[in-house]
Design an enzyme around this catalytic site. Structure first.
Site, PDB file in Angstrom:
ATOM      1  CB  ALA A 105      43.134  43.595  84.760  1.00 44.85           C
ATOM      2  CE  LYS A 106      41.579  45.684  77.725  1.00 47.02           C
ATOM      3  NZ  LYS A 106      42.258  44.541  77.072  1.00 47.02           N
ATOM      4  NE  ARG A 107      41.309  40.369  87.472  1.00 44.75           N
ATOM      5  CZ  ARG A 107      42.496  40.283  86.898  1.00 44.75           C
ATOM      6  NH1 ARG A 107      42.589  39.954  85.627  1.00 44.75           N
ATOM      7  NH2 ARG A 107      43.611  40.507  87.579  1.00 44.75           N
TER       8      ARG A 107
END
Ligand code: GLU
Length: 304
Positions: free
Chosen positions: A236-238
């Site tokens: 995920a982007k995080r």
């Protein structure tokens, strides 16, 4: 061209390496089988301004190409409404007034497959429906399904049996639902090969059923493994440093990033996209997800 493959991102932000890898696979599957390739922007919800343009630029930077036109779902509402009208004329739809919370509570009951709509509004009388409308409850429109599961064939996974329920066709806010739009668009755009992440596998029996009811051809499906982070969760982007632009900011080039994706697909050596295409063998793809440490370098340094 015999048919088309496609990549259909939701323009909610930049594509990460997992999305880019899926796009690369979809492109390789299509081009290696003599198909065209299309890009479709699935902007019926979760739109971030400028994201679609950035996504296209990133795909092009990796060397992917596609046949015009690029279509945007938000500009195709009459197509979806025509399909809904056809199903409604065939007695295949009903209004549903359930809130998300009511549905969640209902499916935690011991009956019915996980996540399937329990059919609460299916047998409402005209009077009950009128009362719900008068109370100002927004209505979603659901499919009246007459099966509960369906077996589909996946090029990579073989047979897959999954739930079919009274899926939403038009949401309470009036917008067409993903499952409907995707089925209508794939048929309308001549897509006969759908390559996408295996997080969407469970939707496929519903989509195949819907296509059958609408008299539309069923595409070939290949669901590909996702990319995971080092904790084993879906990338995920995080996780940080996972988009093409993040990687370029770290000093990597699009060619190096393409190479890392190629290596993750089992290609032994540094490769251009043209070489990838000639060497592509779907049956040799790794069956396991690719685990990525976004904080490490994608390419071992080959400097002096
Ligand atoms: N728009 C969907 C997504 O970005 C993909 C839909 C599909 O490939 O069928 O997850």
């Amino acid at each position: 061209m015999s048919g088309f493959g496609r990549f259909a991102p939701s323009p909610s932000g930049d594509l990460h390496l997992g999305n880019l890898r899926t796009a690369l696979l979809a492109w390789l599957f299509a081009r290696s089988t003599g198909r065209g390739f299309r890009l479709r922007i699935e902007d019926l919800d979760r739109v971030k301004p400028g994201a679609a343009e950035r996504q296209s630029a990133d795909l092009a930077a990796l060397g992917l190409d596609w046949e015009p036109p690029v279509v945007w779902q938000s500009q195709r509402l009459p197509l979806y409404e025509a399909a809904i009208a056809e199903l409604t004329a065939a007695g295949r739809t009903y209004e549903c007034f359930c809130t998300r919370k009511e549905i969640q509570q209902a499916v935690t009951a011991p009956h019915g497959p996980m996540g399937a709509y329990p059919g609460t509004c299916r047998e409402l009388t005209d009077a009950e429906r009128a009362a719900q409308r008068a109370a100002g409850r927004p209505a979603a429109l659901r499919l009246r399904a007459d099966i509960t599961e369906l077996v589909i064939t996946d090029e990579l996974l073989g047979s897959y049996r999954g739930a079919v329920d009274d899926l939403v066709l038009r949401r309470g806010d009036g917008s067409p639902a993903y499952n409907l739009a995707v089925v209508v668009d794939d048929a309308d755009q001549g897509i006969d090969q759908v390559v996408r992440g295996d997080d969407l596998l469970a939707s496929t029996p519903r989509q195949v059923y819907l296509a059958t009811l609408l008299g539309l051809p069923i595409p070939q499906y290949a669901h590909v493994p996702l990319v995971l982070n080092t904790a084993g969760q879906r990338l995920a982007k995080r996780d940080g440093a996972v988009t093409l632009r993040d990687r370029i900011a770290l000093g990597e080039t699009p060619d190096q990033i393409l190479n890392a994706l190629a290596t993750s697909l089992g290609y032994p050596t540094a490769t251009t996209i043209a070489q990838l295409l000639t060497q592509f063998r779907p049956e040799q793809l790794p069956q396991e997800p690719w685990t990525l440490d976004p904080n490490g370098l994608l390419q071992p340094s080959s400097g002096p």
